[in-house]
Enzyme design. Sequence first.
Site, PDB file in Angstrom:
ATOM      1  N   GLY A  88      45.915  53.324  35.435  1.00 28.76           N
ATOM      2  CA  GLY A  88      45.666  51.889  35.329  1.00 28.76           C
ATOM      3  C   GLY A  88      44.458  51.607  34.459  1.00 28.76           C
ATOM      4  CE  LYS A  89      45.507  52.389  29.709  1.00 24.40           C
ATOM      5  NZ  LYS A  89      46.624  52.136  28.814  1.00 24.40           N
ATOM      6  CB  SER A 128      38.199  43.666  32.273  1.00 27.08           C
ATOM      7  OG  SER A 128      37.930  43.319  33.599  1.00 27.08           O
ATOM      8  CB  VAL A 169      42.226  53.631  37.486  1.00 21.36           C
ATOM      9  CG1 VAL A 169      42.358  54.318  38.842  1.00 21.36           C
ATOM     10  CG2 VAL A 169      41.364  52.377  37.617  1.00 21.36           C
ATOM     11  CE  LYS A 198      37.385  49.702  38.659  1.00 20.98           C
ATOM     12  NZ  LYS A 198      37.656  48.642  39.623  1.00 20.98           N
ATOM     13  CG  ASP A 231      39.807  37.131  42.268  1.00 21.86           C
ATOM     14  OD1 ASP A 231      40.658  36.221  42.106  1.00 21.86           O
ATOM     15  OD2 ASP A 231      39.578  37.999  41.408  1.00 21.86           O
TER      16      ASP A 231
END
Length: 611
Positions: free
Chosen positions: A32-33, A35, A39, A54, A151
Amino acid sequence: MQQDQRKKSSTEADFFTEYGDASRYKIQEVIGKGSYGVVCSAIDVHTGEKVAIKKIHDIFEHISDAARILREIKLLRLLRHPDIVEIKHIMLPPSRRDFKDIYVVFELMESDLHQVIKANDDLTKEHYQFFLYQLLRALKYIHTANVYHRDLKPKNILANSNCKLKICDFGLARVAFNDTPTTIFWTDYVATRWYRAPELCGSFFSKYTPAIDIWSIGCIFAEVLTGKPLFPGKNVVHQLDLMTDLLGTPSMDTISRVRNDKARRYLSSMRKKEPILFSQKFPSADPLALDLLQKLLAFDPKDRPTAEEALAHPYFKGLAKVEREPSCQPITKMEFEFERRRVTKEDIRELIFREILEYHPQLLKDYINGTERTTFLYPSAVDQFRKQFAHLEENGGNGPVIPMDRKHTSLPRSTIVHSTPIPAKEQPRIGPSRDKPSDEPYSNPREFDRFSGNAPRTSQAPQRVPTARPGRVVGPVLPYENGATKDSYDARRLAMNSGYPPQQQIPQAYGYYQIPGKSACSELSQAERYTLHQQAYTCANSATVTDVALDMRAPPFHLSGGPKSDSSERLAAETNLYTRSLNGLAATAAGVAASAHRKVGVVPYGMSRMY
Ligand SMILES: Nc1ncnc2c1ncn2[C@@H]1O[C@H](COP(=O)(O)OP(=O)(O)OP(=O)(O)O)[C@@H](O)[C@H]1O
């Protein structure tokens, strides 16, 4: 003298043991990426567990990012709960004074709720119920710690194919303290609009309350039920329109409590809308689920239940048990003292370093005793990691990894507006808002809409490129060292990453459930699956059979190597029983989601030993 020598060498031994870090994790692939960084999945060779590492790069580039990272790693250390993602370790940086990147080791999850929702159109009532149960249980814990996530959205809820959910991304979270004013100026509050409570639409003056998270959970639950976002507003005006289309125009009493003049005027001048019956909007949903949903989505925050109240709703009859829904000790003011004063980059660097030492007990002891070396350049594991990550970022996917833009916000100012008496349910916060904007799936959330007379204090943030590429399936995941590290999810992973498009990958009837006499990937009839579910559900709710059931059903639920209480472990184990009970039903689609979620190719076997 001899004693000194001995003492020195033992300290040195401890010190270098800390650098066992380097060989402890074998990095596998980029999964995963965000901002903030990339990861990768990895194997912890000490425990055989799969982890997610990460890399957060350039953490001091902007002080608000650094503060966000500090907040997140602190909160994840303090909030230990089976429904909250766990930090297992943070690598020691090479130098206390000039480190720039940090590597955080998390428990590995397979996917996130956004992907699960997209890939599943056959979730059952049990899934709906169990998803919401976990989310509310996590929220109860978080809110009793006096923390508000702020969030919550499907992408911030990690998921496994056994239906386990875990809340992550506490970068926008806040800790509230009782001695602080109730109303704050949410200048930098930019949580994803679709899940944003109406009291935050257009208004930057708002009470800081847990009801904001409850609203988000309502939106997420509705999305789980229908597969579509409930209020996909294009801007805050549209957002309010969508809310009122479903809920009807709020009462004059509710409108009068809306703080923002323009938002208040807009709502009062809006044509009168009648609420739509939830049974009409969600025709196939359980009426009890809808009753609870309607409460979670009360327009007026004061009408929303707390997480604890929601867990007591009849919808969870037979599932909820107070012993399984622990509260958390409120977080002490001291931990978040940095939020209440002006801090420099160096202050934050020191605080992050101190936080990292929590995962290096010997060095922490030295640090506390003042015997640690401040100028020494450590022989760092991080260096090795940096090379491996760089290699993966360049070669692991389709071309180089282009990091997403961070959306920096200005540094916080004291923006407390005024103080009014605090209702028990609504915990206040102190201090400025110093958030970095969060992302939204398809649009830029960083809007200063026509309601807000406030000019943004920061420039328009660059839009984040969405990361998920639905339907993308990656190549096979190669086992670490010829399978020397046995992955308890092997069978599933093979099926999930077969290299075929998701639809062809595994027929829906396949489950991952291991039943005696059947293979792990056996085809289960609807009736069998139902029976399995029923059995495990009974187990999950019966304290007396817990151990037996656990013995029978592999794989075990992995708990933290960290300091979790017995009750936390029991809680996880009990939950695990139930999650596994749903396993055979949703695993396929969640597996597809997990595959889709993995963006790039596979690291060649043995890659991590190249350096
Ligand atoms: N523990 C984990 N297990 C598996 N995947 C993970 C884990 N943590 C994060 N990911 C995945 O890695 C990707 C990036 O992670 P994350 O969203 O935490 O990064 P970020 O830089 O904080 O992102 P954002 O830009 O949304 O703030 C996401 O797709 C997420 O699903």
